[in-house]
Design an enzyme around this catalytic site. Sequence first.
Site, PDB file in Angstrom:
ATOM      1  N   SER A  26      13.901  35.210  42.158  1.00  0.00           N
ATOM      2  CA  SER A  26      13.537  33.808  41.959  1.00  0.00           C
ATOM      3  C   SER A  26      12.205  33.466  42.622  1.00  0.00           C
ATOM      4  O   SER A  26      11.915  33.899  43.739  1.00  0.00           O
ATOM      5  CB  SER A  26      14.637  32.920  42.548  1.00  0.00           C
ATOM      6  OG  SER A  26      14.271  31.565  42.473  1.00  0.00           O
ATOM      7  N   ASN A  74       4.312  32.593  51.643  1.00  0.00           N
ATOM      8  CA  ASN A  74       4.299  31.440  50.752  1.00  0.00           C
ATOM      9  C   ASN A  74       5.095  30.291  51.358  1.00  0.00           C
ATOM     10  O   ASN A  74       6.052  30.502  52.102  1.00  0.00           O
ATOM     11  CB  ASN A  74       4.845  31.809  49.369  1.00  0.00           C
ATOM     12  CG  ASN A  74       6.347  31.617  49.269  1.00  0.00           C
ATOM     13  OD1 ASN A  74       6.827  30.523  49.004  1.00  0.00           O
ATOM     14  ND2 ASN A  74       7.095  32.693  49.509  1.00  0.00           N
ATOM     15  N   ASN A 104      18.757  30.023  40.137  1.00  0.00           N
ATOM     16  CA  ASN A 104      18.745  29.865  41.582  1.00  0.00           C
ATOM     17  C   ASN A 104      18.732  28.373  41.896  1.00  0.00           C
ATOM     18  O   ASN A 104      17.903  27.631  41.372  1.00  0.00           O
ATOM     19  CB  ASN A 104      17.491  30.552  42.150  1.00  0.00           C
ATOM     20  CG  ASN A 104      17.335  30.379  43.648  1.00  0.00           C
ATOM     21  OD1 ASN A 104      16.974  29.310  44.123  1.00  0.00           O
ATOM     22  ND2 ASN A 104      17.556  31.450  44.394  1.00  0.00           N
ATOM     23  N   CYS A 134      17.728  26.518  53.149  1.00  0.00           N
ATOM     24  CA  CYS A 134      17.263  25.140  53.184  1.00  0.00           C
ATOM     25  C   CYS A 134      18.133  24.342  54.156  1.00  0.00           C
ATOM     26  O   CYS A 134      19.278  24.707  54.411  1.00  0.00           O
ATOM     27  CB  CYS A 134      17.286  24.511  51.799  1.00  0.00           C
ATOM     28  SG  CYS A 134      18.307  25.328  50.585  1.00  0.00           S
ATOM     29  N   ASN A 196      16.320  37.246  51.380  1.00  0.00           N
ATOM     30  CA  ASN A 196      15.331  36.224  51.132  1.00  0.00           C
ATOM     31  C   ASN A 196      14.142  36.515  52.056  1.00  0.00           C
ATOM     32  O   ASN A 196      14.166  37.497  52.797  1.00  0.00           O
ATOM     33  CB  ASN A 196      15.920  34.829  51.397  1.00  0.00           C
ATOM     34  CG  ASN A 196      15.265  33.740  50.569  1.00  0.00           C
ATOM     35  OD1 ASN A 196      14.085  33.839  50.236  1.00  0.00           O
ATOM     36  ND2 ASN A 196      16.008  32.701  50.253  1.00  0.00           N
ATOM     37  N   GLY A 248      10.430  44.039  49.056  1.00  0.00           N
ATOM     38  CA  GLY A 248       9.385  45.068  49.113  1.00  0.00           C
ATOM     39  C   GLY A 248       9.500  46.182  48.102  1.00  0.00           C
ATOM     40  O   GLY A 248       8.832  47.207  48.234  1.00  0.00           O
ATOM     41  N   THR A 270       7.729  40.127  44.796  1.00  0.00           N
ATOM     42  CA  THR A 270       6.290  40.036  45.024  1.00  0.00           C
ATOM     43  C   THR A 270       5.484  41.009  44.177  1.00  0.00           C
ATOM     44  O   THR A 270       4.368  40.695  43.752  1.00  0.00           O
ATOM     45  CB  THR A 270       5.993  40.264  46.528  1.00  0.00           C
ATOM     46  OG1 THR A 270       6.694  39.263  47.284  1.00  0.00           O
ATOM     47  CG2 THR A 270       4.517  40.158  46.832  1.00  0.00           C
TER      48      THR A 270
END
Length: 309
Positions: A26, A74, A104, A134, A196, A248, A270
């Site tokens: 996501s 980010n 997600n 969150c 995450n 990764g 990524t």
Amino acid sequence: MAMATSERLRTHLCGIDMASPVLTASGTFGFGEEFADFVDLSALGGVVVKGTTLKPRRGNDGVRMTETPGGMLNCIGLENPGVDYFLGDILPRISKYGMNVIVNISGSTTEEYGELANMLDVDGVAAIELNVSCPNVKDGGIIFGTDAKSAAAVVRSAKAHTTKPVILKLSPNVTDIVSIAKAAEEAGADALSLINTLMGMAIDIRTWRPVLGNVTGGLSGPCVKPVALRMVWQVANAVSIPVIGMGGIETAEDAVEFFLAGASAVSIGTANFRDPSVTMKIISGLDEYLKARGLSSIHDIIGKLKVGE
């Protein structure tokens, strides 16, 4: 583009038929359609679409992404058009690609996760992934994913409001990821995805100011792989539900490590920014790896890490 997928890679996860055990993470793959010129979306195990919230979010101000040695930081801030727009406009549009759409979701209360899960209990959605990195606004701002009870409460709320498989995405920013994984399993999670992003920051030594507008951000990319691999191995050995490994992964060889550590599937994040077709290369590489070793299925390497004598 169309890609022939191998029976060696076909798998099932939480009852979902997947052409391969390679998914996209996501926030790194949009809603899938952005990559249609580079990727055969139906060859993927699934596309985990951009994080979705009850109301539209504009995200954070200032610089929201920066490169760092071996990865990137980010702080997008969950910018998204909101669940209503996703259901009314985006989902009908992306359904034509024949891909498993995994949504997600993020909320600021346990109840919001339940409401989102209920709204997304529709045809065209294969599963729900819970982003618990969150803050819980009802509990003093504690991060859902750093507290076993809070994480379990989110899982229970989502499970009570949907017939879809519920995947909990685990945060690595904890001292004991296994206890949170176990709590999620006991609460009814159908699978776990990890990791995450790790919390990090960058500083501009010319201005003496943080590079990111939010000061800190999520670290991802090759630099986090050893941490992700360790956590996947720990969790896969502690729970009986499937684990989706990420963090990764850039090559088929990276993916093999995660399967050996116990992951039932992998998710690519990524690396999609650097090479939009990387998922297709990983799928081909996995098939070649299995074929070269005379193995008939990806299941032949899952959890087969040799430890000790």
